[in-house]
Design a protein around this motif. Structure first.
Motif, PDB file in Angstrom:
ATOM      1  N   VAL A  89      -8.131  11.537   2.916  1.00 49.82           N
ATOM      2  CA  VAL A  89      -9.531  11.158   3.016  1.00 49.82           C
ATOM      3  C   VAL A  89     -10.135  11.236   1.617  1.00 49.82           C
ATOM      4  CG1 VAL A  89     -11.737  11.707   4.073  1.00 49.82           C
ATOM      5  CG2 VAL A  89      -9.626  12.142   5.317  1.00 49.82           C
ATOM      6  N   ALA A  90     -10.913  10.246   1.245  1.00 45.34           N
ATOM      7  CA  ALA A  90     -11.505  10.235  -0.090  1.00 45.34           C
ATOM      8  C   ALA A  90     -12.504  11.381  -0.235  1.00 45.34           C
ATOM      9  CB  ALA A  90     -12.191   8.894  -0.334  1.00 45.34           C
ATOM     10  N   ARG A  91     -12.395  12.078  -1.336  1.00 43.56           N
ATOM     11  CA  ARG A  91     -13.347  13.139  -1.638  1.00 43.56           C
ATOM     12  C   ARG A  91     -14.348  12.617  -2.665  1.00 43.56           C
ATOM     13  NH1 ARG A  91      -9.659  15.078   1.087  1.00 43.56           N
ATOM     14  NH2 ARG A  91      -9.287  17.284   1.451  1.00 43.56           N
ATOM     15  N   THR A  92     -15.492  13.268  -2.738  1.00 43.18           N
ATOM     16  CA  THR A  92     -16.489  12.807  -3.710  1.00 43.18           C
ATOM     17  C   THR A  92     -16.132  13.243  -5.124  1.00 43.18           C
ATOM     18  OG1 THR A  92     -17.783  14.739  -3.075  1.00 43.18           O
ATOM     19  CG2 THR A  92     -18.461  12.608  -2.170  1.00 43.18           C
ATOM     20  N   HIS A  93     -15.584  14.440  -5.235  1.00 38.52           N
ATOM     21  CA  HIS A  93     -15.260  14.918  -6.579  1.00 38.52           C
ATOM     22  C   HIS A  93     -13.777  14.710  -6.872  1.00 38.52           C
ATOM     23  CE1 HIS A  93     -14.512  17.956  -3.643  1.00 38.52           C
ATOM     24  NE2 HIS A  93     -13.799  18.662  -4.493  1.00 38.52           N
ATOM     25  N   ARG A  94     -13.527  14.358  -8.108  1.00 40.34           N
ATOM     26  CA  ARG A  94     -12.161  14.123  -8.539  1.00 40.34           C
ATOM     27  C   ARG A  94     -11.342  15.399  -8.473  1.00 40.34           C
ATOM     28  NH1 ARG A  94      -9.324  11.440 -13.537  1.00 40.34           N
ATOM     29  NH2 ARG A  94      -9.064  13.194 -14.964  1.00 40.34           N
ATOM     30  N   HIS A  95     -10.102  15.244  -8.088  1.00 38.57           N
ATOM     31  CA  HIS A  95      -9.216  16.405  -8.074  1.00 38.57           C
ATOM     32  C   HIS A  95      -7.788  15.926  -8.317  1.00 38.57           C
ATOM     33  CE1 HIS A  95      -9.030  14.897  -3.901  1.00 38.57           C
ATOM     34  NE2 HIS A  95      -7.757  15.211  -4.007  1.00 38.57           N
ATOM     35  N   HIS A  96      -6.943  16.862  -8.636  1.00 36.75           N
ATOM     36  CA  HIS A  96      -5.548  16.520  -8.876  1.00 36.75           C
ATOM     37  C   HIS A  96      -4.688  17.246  -7.858  1.00 36.75           C
ATOM     38  CE1 HIS A  96      -7.049  14.658 -12.480  1.00 36.75           C
ATOM     39  NE2 HIS A  96      -7.784  15.744 -12.653  1.00 36.75           N
ATOM     40  N   HIS A  97      -3.368  17.061  -7.974  1.00 33.43           N
ATOM     41  CA  HIS A  97      -2.490  17.669  -6.978  1.00 33.43           C
ATOM     42  C   HIS A  97      -1.344  18.437  -7.611  1.00 33.43           C
ATOM     43  CE1 HIS A  97      -4.267  14.196  -4.696  1.00 33.43           C
ATOM     44  NE2 HIS A  97      -4.500  15.185  -3.868  1.00 33.43           N
ATOM     45  N   VAL A  98      -1.055  19.594  -7.035  1.00 32.99           N
ATOM     46  CA  VAL A  98       0.182  20.285  -7.362  1.00 32.99           C
ATOM     47  C   VAL A  98       1.082  20.069  -6.159  1.00 32.99           C
ATOM     48  CG1 VAL A  98      -0.260  22.109  -9.023  1.00 32.99           C
ATOM     49  CG2 VAL A  98      -1.112  22.364  -6.705  1.00 32.99           C
ATOM     50  N   VAL A  99       2.308  19.691  -6.429  1.00 30.85           N
ATOM     51  CA  VAL A  99       3.232  19.337  -5.359  1.00 30.85           C
ATOM     52  C   VAL A  99       4.465  20.221  -5.428  1.00 30.85           C
ATOM     53  CG1 VAL A  99       4.540  17.463  -4.318  1.00 30.85           C
ATOM     54  CG2 VAL A  99       2.463  16.954  -5.613  1.00 30.85           C
TER      55      VAL A  99
END
Lengths: 162, 162
Positions: A89-99
């Motif tokens: 789901v699209a969030r308003t604030h940018r974020h990154h991912h640790v996988v």
DNA sequence: ATAAGTGCAAAACATTTGCACTTTG
DNA sequence: CAAAGTGCAAATGTTTTGCACTTAT
């Protein structure tokens, strides 16, 4: 029957779809619902989820719906470093991912955590970070750190996508 | 003929292959040569390059050779965020990549530039960065920054892979 | 000779698309 | 009813695999 149930359960979801200029069909509500868990899912994850309630749903429909949702800004296509696409789901604030490379678990990372990155990249390469792309960072999650000291080869656990 | 030429030109390359336990065939030397530019290439890039000198070479051979080279530590499989795999000659020191979203250009980034990252990730998520995985950072290269102020939609230049 | 390496054709995948049929508004 | 959405089957593009043939050692 199932059709009506799905439609009733998703009043809010239907509104979301209408706002996006999409007709709220049972199939789309199910896609939205699969996405709604807040996690990162593949098109196939969504298909499997949707089929539980609507067995005749087709992969094409899932892909087309996802395209529409992404175009409408409701969903986001996310590269998690694997060969398949992930959606959230699209969030308003940018974020990154640790996988997690061990089990596939994914966590969000606030943009602020990468604050130091842009200047370092610019200084070394002259490249400028794009303001809207996400970065996928391969890592090992806490659970896998303690669980598997060093068995990279065999027992891949693969917890479900969180 | 071509076979001998390829073999003579690649004495050093042949040695590399032998050290890796691979028989130095003309096909493998050409794969190695395509990789040798120091850039980031897809299996297809390699195939095209190899076909110029050895038209009958088959994709399977390229893929199998790449597998062997990766297993031998000579080549490295690199995720650059696209749907295809990229390959490059293995370097001794870890590095990451900045990938221009406009033209596909790729630059290396010293691991040191990401020094601040590990603590930030650990603090926020508890995840530990893997010591050998590379991170692909989407960005815009200097050339595209000046060339295309804001035309994200149309004129994708797509310079060759550097 | 024997094992390694190759080409070819076919399979495996995730994803896309053309088209006729069904649903929604 | 017209437009939007769907299912199906077929195509796409990349990568893998089975198998018979060729080459390197």
């Amino acid at each position: 029957m199932q059709l009506r149930d799905a439609r009733n359960a998703g009043d809010a979801a239907a509104a979301i779809l209408r706002r996006a200029g999409c007709r709220p069909t049972a199939q789309r509500l199910l896609v939205l619902q699969a996405l709604g868990g807040g996690g990162h899912v593949t098109a196939d994850d969504i298909l499997v989820h949707a089929r539980e309630r609507y067995p005749s749903i087709n992969p094409s429909t899932v892909y087309r719906t996802l395209d529409a949702l992404v175009a409408a800004g409701i969903a986001r296509r996310t590269d998690l470093g694997s060969d398949r696409l992930y959606f959230e789901v699209a969030r308003t604030h940018r974020h990154h991912h640790v996988v997690c490379q061990e089990c596939g678990a994914v966590e969000h990372l606030h943009d602020a955590a990468l604050a130091a990155l842009a200047p370092a990249v610019a200084a070394e390469t002259g490249y400028r970070l794009t303001p809207d792309q996400e970065i996928a960072i391969p890592a090992i999650c806490p659970a896998c750190q303690s669980a598997a000291p060093a068995d990279a080869e065999k027992g891949h656990h693969h917890h479900a996508h969180p």
